[in-house]
Design a protein around this motif. Structure first.
Motif, PDB file in Angstrom:
ATOM      1  N   GLN A 197      22.104  29.324  34.114  1.00 13.81           N
ATOM      2  CA  GLN A 197      23.315  28.469  34.599  1.00 13.81           C
ATOM      3  C   GLN A 197      23.942  29.384  35.962  1.00 13.81           C
ATOM      4  O   GLN A 197      24.410  28.651  36.741  1.00 13.81           O
ATOM      5  CB  GLN A 197      24.441  28.633  33.564  1.00 13.81           C
ATOM      6  CG  GLN A 197      23.771  27.721  32.586  1.00 13.81           C
ATOM      7  CD  GLN A 197      24.633  27.602  30.950  1.00 13.81           C
ATOM      8  OE1 GLN A 197      25.294  28.578  30.828  1.00 13.81           O
ATOM      9  NE2 GLN A 197      24.569  26.499  30.283  1.00 13.81           N
ATOM     10  N   ALA A 198      23.999  30.412  36.024  1.00 15.04           N
ATOM     11  CA  ALA A 198      24.324  31.234  37.333  1.00 15.04           C
ATOM     12  C   ALA A 198      23.908  31.065  38.139  1.00 15.04           C
ATOM     13  O   ALA A 198      24.206  30.862  39.364  1.00 15.04           O
ATOM     14  CB  ALA A 198      24.944  32.990  36.806  1.00 15.04           C
ATOM     15  N   ASP A 219      21.960  28.436  38.960  1.00 20.13           N
ATOM     16  CA  ASP A 219      22.185  27.049  39.272  1.00 20.13           C
ATOM     17  C   ASP A 219      23.671  27.019  40.104  1.00 20.13           C
ATOM     18  O   ASP A 219      23.422  26.192  41.125  1.00 20.13           O
ATOM     19  CB  ASP A 219      22.265  26.181  38.015  1.00 20.13           C
ATOM     20  CG  ASP A 219      22.207  24.787  38.229  1.00 20.13           C
ATOM     21  OD1 ASP A 219      21.650  24.194  39.257  1.00 20.13           O
ATOM     22  OD2 ASP A 219      22.956  23.938  37.738  1.00 20.13           O
ATOM     23  N   GLU A 220      24.513  27.649  39.459  1.00 16.62           N
ATOM     24  CA  GLU A 220      25.836  27.528  40.002  1.00 16.62           C
ATOM     25  C   GLU A 220      25.729  28.134  41.559  1.00 16.62           C
ATOM     26  O   GLU A 220      26.634  27.735  42.692  1.00 16.62           O
ATOM     27  CB  GLU A 220      26.707  28.389  39.430  1.00 16.62           C
ATOM     28  CG  GLU A 220      27.267  27.491  37.961  1.00 16.62           C
ATOM     29  CD  GLU A 220      27.934  28.210  36.978  1.00 16.62           C
ATOM     30  OE1 GLU A 220      28.547  29.254  37.418  1.00 16.62           O
ATOM     31  OE2 GLU A 220      28.303  27.675  35.961  1.00 16.62           O
ATOM     32  N   LEU A 267      21.376  21.716  33.682  1.00 11.46           N
ATOM     33  CA  LEU A 267      21.220  22.507  34.880  1.00 11.46           C
ATOM     34  C   LEU A 267      20.599  21.535  35.941  1.00 11.46           C
ATOM     35  O   LEU A 267      19.695  20.579  35.760  1.00 11.46           O
ATOM     36  CB  LEU A 267      20.115  23.508  34.965  1.00 11.46           C
ATOM     37  CG  LEU A 267      20.620  24.720  33.757  1.00 11.46           C
ATOM     38  CD1 LEU A 267      19.701  25.795  33.707  1.00 11.46           C
ATOM     39  CD2 LEU A 267      21.913  25.224  34.306  1.00 11.46           C
ATOM     40  N   TYR A 268      20.871  21.719  37.304  1.00 11.58           N
ATOM     41  CA  TYR A 268      20.577  20.851  38.327  1.00 11.58           C
ATOM     42  C   TYR A 268      19.195  21.695  39.098  1.00 11.58           C
ATOM     43  O   TYR A 268      18.383  20.966  39.665  1.00 11.58           O
ATOM     44  CB  TYR A 268      21.697  20.592  39.538  1.00 11.58           C
ATOM     45  CG  TYR A 268      22.391  19.836  39.070  1.00 11.58           C
ATOM     46  CD1 TYR A 268      22.315  18.307  39.081  1.00 11.58           C
ATOM     47  CD2 TYR A 268      23.715  20.179  38.522  1.00 11.58           C
ATOM     48  CE1 TYR A 268      23.326  17.522  38.687  1.00 11.58           C
ATOM     49  CE2 TYR A 268      24.733  19.354  38.132  1.00 11.58           C
ATOM     50  CZ  TYR A 268      24.513  17.983  38.253  1.00 11.58           C
ATOM     51  OH  TYR A 268      25.382  16.888  37.616  1.00 11.58           O
TER      52      TYR A 268
END
Length: 83
Positions: free
Chosen positions: A28-29, A31-32, A66-67
């Motif tokens: 997630q980090a 992805d961000e 997630l992207y």
């Protein structure tokens, strides 16, 4: 230029559930931060990669919304001799 990550879910002195939660947080980090893709190692249930089935792990990443793109570098299929 697109940046990707190669991930080994290495053995640690923490429970497996905690280890996988940490990897999801890591993804997630990434992805961000705008990381393009995440590749997962194929060393099933070894100290180098504790993920028993990479496809299920990648499914969990995809389900989390997630992207970033996720993929296995290759898939191994069992070989059976025909009778």
């Amino acid at each position: 230029m697109k940046i990707g990550l190669f991930d080994h879910v290495e053995a640690a002195d923490r429970p497996m559930a905690t280890l996988l939660d940490e990897r999801l947080t890591f993804a997630q980090a990434a992805d961000e931060a705008g990381i393009y893709c995440l590749h997962v190692a194929e060393h099933h249930c070894t100290p180098l990669n504790m993920v028993p089935v990479p496809g299920v792990y990648l499914g969990a990443l995809a389900w989390s919304g997630l992207y970033l793109r996720d993929a296995r570098l290759r898939a191994l299929f069992p070989f059976r001799a025909r009778a």
